[in-house]
Design a protein around this motif. Sequence first.
Motif, PDB file in Angstrom:
ATOM      1  N   GLY A  30       2.368   6.821  -7.078  1.00 15.00           N
ATOM      2  CA  GLY A  30       1.519   7.843  -7.693  1.00 15.00           C
ATOM      3  C   GLY A  30       2.218   9.190  -7.836  1.00 15.00           C
ATOM      4  O   GLY A  30       1.759  10.048  -8.594  1.00 15.00           O
ATOM      5  N   ARG A  31       3.326   9.374  -7.102  1.00 16.16           N
ATOM      6  CA  ARG A  31       4.075  10.644  -7.164  1.00 16.16           C
ATOM      7  C   ARG A  31       5.322  10.527  -8.041  1.00 16.16           C
ATOM      8  O   ARG A  31       6.080  11.487  -8.180  1.00 16.16           O
ATOM      9  CB  ARG A  31       4.480  11.063  -5.751  1.00 16.16           C
ATOM     10  CG  ARG A  31       3.294  11.420  -4.877  1.00 16.16           C
ATOM     11  CD  ARG A  31       3.569  11.266  -3.378  1.00 16.16           C
ATOM     12  NE  ARG A  31       4.755  11.967  -2.921  1.00 16.16           N
ATOM     13  CZ  ARG A  31       5.217  11.904  -1.668  1.00 16.16           C
ATOM     14  NH1 ARG A  31       4.583  11.158  -0.774  1.00 16.16           N
ATOM     15  NH2 ARG A  31       6.298  12.565  -1.315  1.00 16.16           N
ATOM     16  N   ASP A  66       2.416   1.643  -3.496  1.00 17.71           N
ATOM     17  CA  ASP A  66       1.423   2.117  -4.462  1.00 17.71           C
ATOM     18  C   ASP A  66       1.135   3.607  -4.278  1.00 17.71           C
ATOM     19  O   ASP A  66       0.956   4.346  -5.257  1.00 17.71           O
ATOM     20  CB  ASP A  66       0.123   1.317  -4.323  1.00 17.71           C
ATOM     21  CG  ASP A  66       0.255  -0.098  -4.867  1.00 17.71           C
ATOM     22  OD1 ASP A  66       1.219  -0.360  -5.606  1.00 17.71           O
ATOM     23  OD2 ASP A  66      -0.611  -0.943  -4.542  1.00 17.71           O
ATOM     24  N   SER A  67       1.092   4.045  -3.017  1.00 21.31           N
ATOM     25  CA  SER A  67       0.842   5.459  -2.736  1.00 21.31           C
ATOM     26  C   SER A  67       1.993   6.330  -3.243  1.00 21.31           C
ATOM     27  O   SER A  67       1.775   7.352  -3.910  1.00 21.31           O
ATOM     28  CB  SER A  67       0.655   5.666  -1.229  1.00 21.31           C
ATOM     29  OG  SER A  67       0.523   7.035  -0.921  1.00 21.31           O
ATOM     30  N   ARG A 104       0.835  -1.212   0.000  1.00 16.88           N
ATOM     31  CA  ARG A 104       0.000   0.000   0.000  1.00 16.88           C
ATOM     32  C   ARG A 104       0.867   1.259   0.000  1.00 16.88           C
ATOM     33  O   ARG A 104       0.564   2.238  -0.691  1.00 16.88           O
ATOM     34  CB  ARG A 104      -0.947  -0.009   1.204  1.00 16.88           C
ATOM     35  CG  ARG A 104      -2.149  -0.923   1.023  1.00 16.88           C
ATOM     36  CD  ARG A 104      -3.184  -0.697   2.111  1.00 16.88           C
ATOM     37  NE  ARG A 104      -2.764  -1.295   3.377  1.00 16.88           N
ATOM     38  CZ  ARG A 104      -3.055  -2.551   3.739  1.00 16.88           C
ATOM     39  NH1 ARG A 104      -3.746  -3.325   2.928  1.00 16.88           N
ATOM     40  NH2 ARG A 104      -2.652  -3.014   4.907  1.00 16.88           N
ATOM     41  N   VAL A 105       1.960   1.248   0.769  1.00 17.82           N
ATOM     42  CA  VAL A 105       2.872   2.395   0.796  1.00 17.82           C
ATOM     43  C   VAL A 105       3.529   2.582  -0.578  1.00 17.82           C
ATOM     44  O   VAL A 105       3.601   3.692  -1.104  1.00 17.82           O
ATOM     45  CB  VAL A 105       3.952   2.222   1.889  1.00 17.82           C
ATOM     46  CG1 VAL A 105       5.008   3.314   1.779  1.00 17.82           C
ATOM     47  CG2 VAL A 105       3.321   2.245   3.278  1.00 17.82           C
TER      48      VAL A 105
END
Length: 261
Positions: free
Chosen positions: A32-33, A28-29, A25-26
């Motif tokens: 996005g940047r 993937d987050s 999850r980290v």
Amino acid sequence: MNHVKEPSHSFSTQFQSSQQMDWIRVQDSLKGRLITEDDFKWRLPTREKEGSCEILKYVGGVDLSFSKDDSSIACGTLIVLDLQTHKVVYEDSSIVRLHIPYVPGFLAFREAPVLLELLDKMKNNAHPFYPQLLMVDGNGLLHPRGFGLACHIGVLADLPTVGVGKNLHHVDGLTQSRVRELLQSADSPENILPLIGDSGCTWGAAMRSSQGSLKPIFISVGHRISLATAIEIVRMVCRFRVPEPIRQADIRSRECLRNNR
């Protein structure tokens, strides 16, 4: 006498699975940047001047070395190389005990905090040699989840980063033996082979970086840089197989461990 009950194997496996889901999850987050094209205000010395932008001068390198006596003891080192003189103008190291084990695909969660702390320390001190670009001993996009250590550090430090691996992650049909065969048969005077997977995606490039070097290095985008620019800069700082910023970080981290045994 009451004995402390050891956690069962199933509990341990469930914990590891849960931890990895959190890490995914980290990743993937942060993904996005991610920026995978040139996004900086400097220019390479080899390129024509455009406006008033500054020239790339300070190239950083980071690496971790591990104690031979205790693999949880590591030394993280940050060095900065002057691109004009090829001399190290800054170095800092930190010896730490790592509590997170190595898990394939999740190296950043073990190593990135140590290296980011060294960068933060330099930045907070407003050091004039703070790197304009960072080379990381590890992969960037060339990673099973497309987000390796170089991407992780680059996004969190908001710094152009290049991943340089000495071993190939087997992703998208790419294997070490296949790449070596292609590199040996490639009709390229520059000794560079784009790493194009079965899907058609370009993951990075394999490069024989010095004369007589049989083993390639594997270059990939970390953050805020294109693959073409990453390759060009790596070529500029290779005296030996491994780019000089990473090579110097490796030498000095090993020396730091020896001096503190």
